[in-house]
Scaffold this motif. Structure first.
Motif, short mmCIF file in Angstrom:
data_model
loop_
_atom_site.label_atom_id
_atom_site.label_comp_id
_atom_site.label_asym_id
_atom_site.label_seq_id
_atom_site.Cartn_x
_atom_site.Cartn_y
_atom_site.Cartn_z
N LEU A 161 0.83 -1.20 0.00
CA LEU A 161 0.00 0.00 0.00
C LEU A 161 0.87 1.25 0.00
O LEU A 161 1.90 1.29 0.67
CB LEU A 161 -0.89 0.03 1.25
CG LEU A 161 -2.08 -0.93 1.28
CD1 LEU A 161 -2.65 -0.98 2.69
CD2 LEU A 161 -3.14 -0.48 0.31
N PRO A 162 0.48 2.29 -0.73
CA PRO A 162 1.22 3.55 -0.65
C PRO A 162 1.19 4.09 0.78
O PRO A 162 0.13 4.14 1.41
CB PRO A 162 0.45 4.48 -1.60
CG PRO A 162 -0.33 3.59 -2.49
CD PRO A 162 -0.65 2.37 -1.68
N VAL A 163 2.33 4.47 1.30
CA VAL A 163 2.41 5.03 2.65
C VAL A 163 1.96 6.48 2.64
O VAL A 163 1.28 6.95 3.55
CB VAL A 163 3.84 4.90 3.21
CG1 VAL A 163 3.97 5.63 4.54
CG2 VAL A 163 4.20 3.42 3.38
N TYR A 164 2.34 7.23 1.61
CA TYR A 164 2.00 8.65 1.50
C TYR A 164 0.98 8.81 0.38
O TYR A 164 1.19 8.36 -0.74
CB TYR A 164 3.26 9.47 1.23
CG TYR A 164 4.35 9.16 2.21
CD1 TYR A 164 4.28 9.63 3.52
CD2 TYR A 164 5.43 8.35 1.85
CE1 TYR A 164 5.27 9.32 4.44
CE2 TYR A 164 6.42 8.04 2.76
CZ TYR A 164 6.34 8.53 4.06
OH TYR A 164 7.31 8.20 4.97
N ALA A 182 1.31 4.46 7.42
CA ALA A 182 1.32 3.00 7.47
C ALA A 182 0.20 2.42 8.32
O ALA A 182 0.06 1.20 8.39
CB ALA A 182 2.67 2.51 7.99
N LEU A 183 -0.60 3.26 8.96
CA LEU A 183 -1.59 2.75 9.91
C LEU A 183 -2.72 1.98 9.23
O LEU A 183 -3.30 1.07 9.83
CB LEU A 183 -2.15 3.90 10.74
CG LEU A 183 -1.19 4.46 11.80
CD1 LEU A 183 -1.80 5.68 12.50
CD2 LEU A 183 -0.81 3.41 12.82
N ALA A 184 -3.05 2.32 8.00
CA ALA A 184 -4.10 1.57 7.29
C ALA A 184 -3.66 0.12 7.09
O ALA A 184 -4.44 -0.81 7.29
CB ALA A 184 -4.44 2.22 5.96
N GLY A 185 -2.40 -0.08 6.70
CA GLY A 185 -1.87 -1.43 6.56
C GLY A 185 -1.81 -2.15 7.90
O GLY A 185 -2.04 -3.36 7.97
N PHE A 186 -1.49 -1.42 8.96
CA PHE A 186 -1.47 -1.99 10.31
C PHE A 186 -2.85 -2.51 10.69
O PHE A 186 -3.00 -3.61 11.20
CB PHE A 186 -1.01 -0.91 11.29
CG PHE A 186 -0.96 -1.33 12.72
CD1 PHE A 186 0.19 -1.86 13.27
CD2 PHE A 186 -2.07 -1.18 13.54
CE1 PHE A 186 0.23 -2.25 14.61
CE2 PHE A 186 -2.04 -1.57 14.86
CZ PHE A 186 -0.88 -2.10 15.40
#
Length: 254
Positions: free
Chosen positions: A13-16, A157-161
């Motif tokens: 996933l894109p981080v930014y 990165a919280l969405a991936g978390f």
């Protein structure tokens, strides 16, 4: 009948998610889809050739060429004309995310709620939260609870978390547009603008009575200082096929 389009495999996933010029307030925006970003990442950052990129994304090389050309034109438009660049949506399948071993097991009929958490209250700045409290819900009742640390995951990165924690819905205070887009891409329902006790909010959502503000957000210029505001501009992604975690579905051109 529209021609079926194979969803593109996304490994990361894109981080930014949002880029804006510093010297002006960008009034116009350019939307780059996640699959266009992935092609840029694989070709320009990892240095793959188009054949290898096509294999990683599970698409034809000619499709890689098309989406890569589109991505480059959008980057040029944003840079040359001072527009905001947003990354969201696209016809994508997201690679499975490794599940953390310290997170409680989720049942097959369980809805999992995450709440930004600090000392029993809903933490008001999504991008700076150091903990989430997870609530598992079945038939309108909370059946399990757990507080987990974000382990220093940055706001991008919280969405991936949360995806790795198998979260279905998020309750929070303020949240930036980029984070909203990231959550939408991984299929997490957002309930923003909520304040007060975390347990009470989770119980209200489980019972279908939670009051929330879909316009609550943290302004992207101020989030490093913890200032939150509200907005009434919605960024929607109309071309996202809505399938995640390697489900193998296909979407169609519109």
């Amino acid at each position: 009948m529209p021609r079926p389009v194979r969803c593109r495999k996304i490994e990361r996933l894109p981080v930014y998610r949002s880029f804006s010029p510093d010297d002006i307030e960008a009034d116009e925006s350019v939307r780059m889809t996640v699959d266009e970003f992935e092609a840029l990442r694989l070709l320009d950052d990892e240095g793959l050739n188009q054949e290898a990129c096509a294999s990683r994304m599970n698409i034809a090389r000619t499709t890689v060429t098309a989406i890569y050309d589109s991505a480059r034109k959008k980057v040029a438009e944003a840079l040359v004309h001072g527009k905001r660049l947003l990354i969201a949506g696209g016809c994508c399948e997201f690679a499975p995310v490794e599940i953390r071993k310290d997170i409680m097991e989720k049942g097959s009929i369980t809805m999992r709620i995450a709440v930004t958490y600090e000392n029993g209250e809903i933490f008001q700045h999504f991008g700076h939260t150091e903990q989430f409290k997870l609530y598992d819900v079945e038939k309108g009742k909370i059946t399990g609870e757990q507080v987990i640390d974000t382990n220093g995951s940055g706001h991008g990165a919280l969405a991936g978390f949360l995806q790795a924690a198998k979260v279905d819905a998020l309750i929070c205070g303020g949240i930036g547009m980029g984070a909203q887009m990231a959550l939408a891409d991984v299929g997490i329902k957002l309930y923003a603008g909520v304040q007060g006790n975390a347990d009470d909010a989770a119980k209200a959502l489980a019972e279908g009575t939670l009051a929330y503000d879909p316009d609550a957000h943290c302004d992207h210029h101020d989030h490093d200082h913890g200032n939150c505001g509200h907005h009434h501009e919605h960024e929607h992604s109309h071309d996202h096929c809505g399938h995640h975690h390697g489900e193998g579905h296909h979407c169609h051109e519109h």
